[in-house]
Design an enzyme around this catalytic site. Structure first.
Site, PDB file in Angstrom:
ATOM      1  N   HIS A 182      56.146  39.797  30.835  1.00 30.20           N
ATOM      2  CA  HIS A 182      55.456  41.224  31.787  1.00 30.20           C
ATOM      3  C   HIS A 182      56.096  42.394  31.939  1.00 30.20           C
ATOM      4  O   HIS A 182      55.332  43.728  30.996  1.00 30.20           O
ATOM      5  CB  HIS A 182      54.389  41.174  32.877  1.00 30.20           C
ATOM      6  CG  HIS A 182      53.847  42.139  33.022  1.00 30.20           C
ATOM      7  ND1 HIS A 182      52.115  41.669  32.284  1.00 30.20           N
ATOM      8  CD2 HIS A 182      53.525  43.507  33.273  1.00 30.20           C
ATOM      9  CE1 HIS A 182      51.448  42.624  32.343  1.00 30.20           C
ATOM     10  NE2 HIS A 182      51.281  43.195  33.608  1.00 30.20           N
ATOM     11  N   HIS A 213      44.985  42.115  31.519  1.00 31.52           N
ATOM     12  CA  HIS A 213      44.699  41.441  33.153  1.00 31.52           C
ATOM     13  C   HIS A 213      44.111  40.037  33.325  1.00 31.52           C
ATOM     14  O   HIS A 213      43.279  39.629  33.648  1.00 31.52           O
ATOM     15  CB  HIS A 213      44.151  42.403  33.810  1.00 31.52           C
ATOM     16  CG  HIS A 213      44.630  42.475  35.269  1.00 31.52           C
ATOM     17  ND1 HIS A 213      43.919  42.088  36.223  1.00 31.52           N
ATOM     18  CD2 HIS A 213      45.757  43.393  35.108  1.00 31.52           C
ATOM     19  CE1 HIS A 213      44.753  43.548  36.803  1.00 31.52           C
ATOM     20  NE2 HIS A 213      46.271  43.023  36.245  1.00 31.52           N
TER      21      HIS A 213
END
Length: 794
Positions: free
Chosen positions: A50, A96
């Protein structure tokens, strides 16, 4: 700082931070010792996919990132493009996904908050939001819980913070049952004279912590987002942040006011990896170091330890580097807005991140080791397509049952083309998303020109604050607008990642052209399964190659984005179940005169309907692209078959068709324009009828003995096709223009009528479709709500 020559961590503890054994060995080598708990956590989040893109960075290098309008490309909080007249637009997309799978409301809400901070950190005022959402089968109660929770979270945060959600897309497919996707895009108009960057500078300059307090929410969120979802991690609620949109609204105003003082040297959102990420990235980008004292941080929980401070992803927090001597000036601004603001650190010459806690060094790591010199995996690419793709490509339209002008036999039941069209309009992926966007305040700020559901892309008026505050401003153009869209047909990408990804870029550009906008640039969100799986990496690498080619061909450089890998769950036998590869493209375009735009609905009785692009009566052998039933929504929904190859993109044809559409809109000839995408031409015509509340008489220039199948004519996809309507008084000049610029790649196919019906005839007057707008409206606008009501009533 306490250190030890013996490894203080078990293999399980190291793995729990997302660190591989060989990565831990490299950490020890770099430090010259074993890390402590706080440092291990810092490496865990910063070396996660990420944050550092260790599997995808080599692939991202092929993207075009420069162009005449690109002011800021990849590497900053958001990309920035020049939209003329001294105005700049900041924009970016982020995911998300995992937090939304665990806690859909807060996961989606904080996704909105995070992307907004990326925008105003640059010095831009957020003006619009879009979202790209993927869920499982909407008839599944679990999907309904996730879907309603995500929509509520997006609605709550966007509405409260006062930024309109103006567009997006929602897909439903069993491939996302265990792992929904929540991608949020934001746009902002620059309000500062200089773009605010994130690289720290000025040894001795103070480092300010501003915004909200720090708690234990969002612990290790970056690592959590970089691993497969398991039954255990689905209960990992501490990894999900909790947002406060009202506080974020104050933070927006305070930050923009602070930036205008000129006292802010650099700024960074505390998003993924919180304090760890903001300190290390600011230091590394500036080639300096940061010394930071955790005891200065305002907290909302007691007894926190360095590991928790450093890995917390509590929302609505920022880190500033200020000019020495002007810190109190900035602190006063934040206090006036009711926010926290403290000097918590200093810029130092030594390029390290040194963290203090209770008078002792709690962590000390070179900034580059955390943020720049991170692991990189160049994985071996499959030399041949995987078996699933080869098998799917063997499918042809000859595998389908025979059909005639009246319909087709499906499972021993004869279905008319009317029935099939209504079924497709009732499919949640195609159907109106009004149930969703009615919950969004899409008109707050009063700049939304085309409302959701009525156009192929969102259009937002540009009203420079400088002109509003100072009528004598030199800014002259008050007619300009920006258009934005998010697009991805993930079934295309699954069946052929390279061709499918090219089609994503082409469709995004086509959607902007359908409202009259000149496509400018791209931000992308690469949602894939595990890159450690050879098939997963083949999908990722092939899609990146397709995106790169598409962006180069259409002149839309990539300014940044997000990579979200490991989007997969495990079945009862422990086998990974990845999502469809989903490279979402967010694209922005410029409209120089917002009076020269159009939506997708018919506007006037008697208007003539044209099809721009690949003609339907022949496949034109010298063209690269053809319309295809393979990979289509018709094949998936009606025949329950996921097979075939997606339509190949012909970029020469794309450029010509899109240019013709934009020119027609700007001259005022074209009154409506709509891309023929999912569901093919019949669905596009139906949607234009529904948006304009007017019927249409369509005369397809084919006879009952033509070479194409009737379902191919009605529901095949591809071919760079745009449906437009033109006033009959402009017919001659419009057709003359088309003949000169598109040659044989256009057809007059019908006219707008007030019959209350959509009627489709062949050239020899055989009726293919006759269905009322009322029946189409019932299916199209009620598809989502009816499914939710059924579940609520059981």
């Amino acid at each position: 700082m306490t250190t030890t020559s013996e490894n203080p961590f078990s293999p399980q503890e190291i793995a729990s931070e997302g660190i591989k054994p060989e990565e831990y060995t490299e950490i020890v080598r770099r430090l010259g010792r074993h890390p402590n708990k706080a440092e291990l956590g810092m490496f865990g989040v910063m070396w996660s996919e990420h944050c550092c893109y260790k599997n995808s960075r080599p692939l991202l290098k092929q993207f075009p990132t420069t162009g005449p309008r690109i002011l800021v490309g990849p590497g900053e909080n958001a990309g920035v493009v020049d939209i003329g007249d001294g105005l700049q637009l900041a924009f970016k997309i982020e995911s998300h996904n995992h937090p939304s799978a665990v806690e859909p409301f807060q996961g989606a809400a904080t996704g909105v908050g995070g992307i907004l901070r990326d925008i105003f950190t640059m010095g831009a005022r957020p003006i619009a939001l879009l979202n790209s959402l993927r869920f499982g089968d909407l008839n599944d109660p679990k999907t309904q819980r996730l879907f309603t929770g995500v929509v509520a979270g997006i609605s709550h945060y966007g509405n409260c913070v006062g930024v309109p959600t103006v567009g997006g897309e929602v897909y439903f497919d069993p491939a996302y049952s265990g792992n929904p996707l929540v991608n949020v895009m934001a746009l902002g108009l620059m309000e500062t004279s200089e773009i605010v960057k994130s690289g720290a500078s000025g040894v001795g300059n103070p480092v300010l912590y501003v915004g909200s307090t720090t708690g234990r929410d969002g612990m290790g969120g970056a690592s959590f987002a970089s691993a497969e979802l398991t039954q255990e991690s689905m209960d990992n609620r501490p990894a999900v942040q909790v947002g406060d949109p009202f506080l974020e609204k104050s933070l927006i105003e305070a930050c923009l006011e602070a930036f205008k003082t000129g006292a802010v040297v650099a700024a960074q959102d505390m998003g993924a990896a919180g304090i760890t990420c903001s300190t290390s990235e600011m230091a590394a980008k500036g080639g300096v170091g940061i010394e930071f004292d955790l005891d200065k941080i305002p907290v909302r929980e007691s007894g926190m330890i360095p590991y928790e401070y450093l890995l917390s992803e509590s929302q609505e927090r920022m880190l500033f580097v200020a000019e020495k001597g002007r810190e109190q000036e900035l602190i006063a601004i934040f206090h006036r807005w009711g926010l926290q603001a403290v000097v918590a650190g200093t810029v130092i010459a030594e390029p390290i991140v040194r963290i203090w806690f209770e008078g002792k060094i709690a962590a000390e790591i070179t900034a580059e080791a955390l943020a720049e010199n991170t692991p990189l995996y160049e994985r071996e690419l499959l030399t041949e397509p995987p078996e699933y793709a080869v098998k799917a490509w063997q499918w042809t339209k000859d595998n389908l049952p025979a059909c005639d002008v009246t319909g087709i036999e499906i499972g021993r039941n004869w279905q008319s083309w009317n029935q099939i069209l209504l079924t497709l309009l009732d499919t949640p992926t195609i159907a109106s998303k009004s149930w969703v966007y009615r919950q969004y305040d899409h008109q707050v700020q009063n700049n939304t020109v085309l409302l959701p559901g009525g156009s192929d892309a969102a259009v937002v008026r540009i009203r420079p604050l400088e002109k509003i505050q100072n009528p004598k401003s030199q800014i002259q153009n008050l007619k300009s607008a920006v258009a934005a869209t998010v697009d991805c047909n993930s079934r295309y990408v699954y069946l052929d990642p390279y061709e499918g990804a090219k089609a994503v870029v082409a469709e995004a550009s086509r959607n902007l052209s359908c409202v009259g906008a000149e496509p400018l640039a791209v931000t992308d969100n690469l949602n894939f399964g595990s890159p450690e799986n050879p098939i997963g990496y083949w999908q990722l690498a092939s899609a990146c190659r397709g995106l790169s080619e598409g962006c180069r061909e259409l002149g839309t450089p990539v300014t940044g984005g997000n990579v979200s890998l490991y989007n997969e769950t495990f079945d009862a036998e422990g086998n990974p179940q990845p999502i469809y590869p989903t490279p979402v493209v967010g694209m922005v375009g410029l409209i120089e005169d917002l009076t020269k735009i159009c939506g997708q609905g018919w506007q006037n009785l008697g208007d003539i309907i044209y099809l721009l692009g690949l003609p339907m009566q022949s496949q034109i052998e010298n063209r690269k692209s053809k319309i295809e039933l393979g990979a289509s929504e018709y094949l998936a929904t009606i025949h329950h078959t996921i097979a075939g190859r997606p339509p190949r993109v012909d970029f020469d044809l794309e450029r010509c068709v899109q240019k013709a559409c934009r020119y027609g809109i700007r001259t005022g000839w074209v009154k409506s324009a709509h891309d023929a995408a999912e569901g093919g031409l019949a669905v596009a015509i139906a949607e234009s009828c529904l948006s304009g509340n007017l019927g249409a008489e369509i005369n397809f220039p084919i006879t009952t003995n033509h070479d194409l199948r009737f379902d191919e004519v009605l529901f095949a996809e591809g071919g760079a096709r745009i449906l437009v309507s033109v006033c009959d008084e402009n017919q001659e000049i419009w057709e003359s223009y088309l003949q000169e610029h598109l040659g044989e790649y256009w057809q007059k196919i019908g006219k707008v009528v007030n019959s209350g019906n959509l009627e489709v005839l062949t050239a020899d007057n055989h009726k293919l479709i006759q269905v009322s707008i009322e029946d189409m409206r019932d299916r199209y606008y009620g598809a989502i709500s009816k499914r939710l009501e059924v579940q609520n009533n059981t």
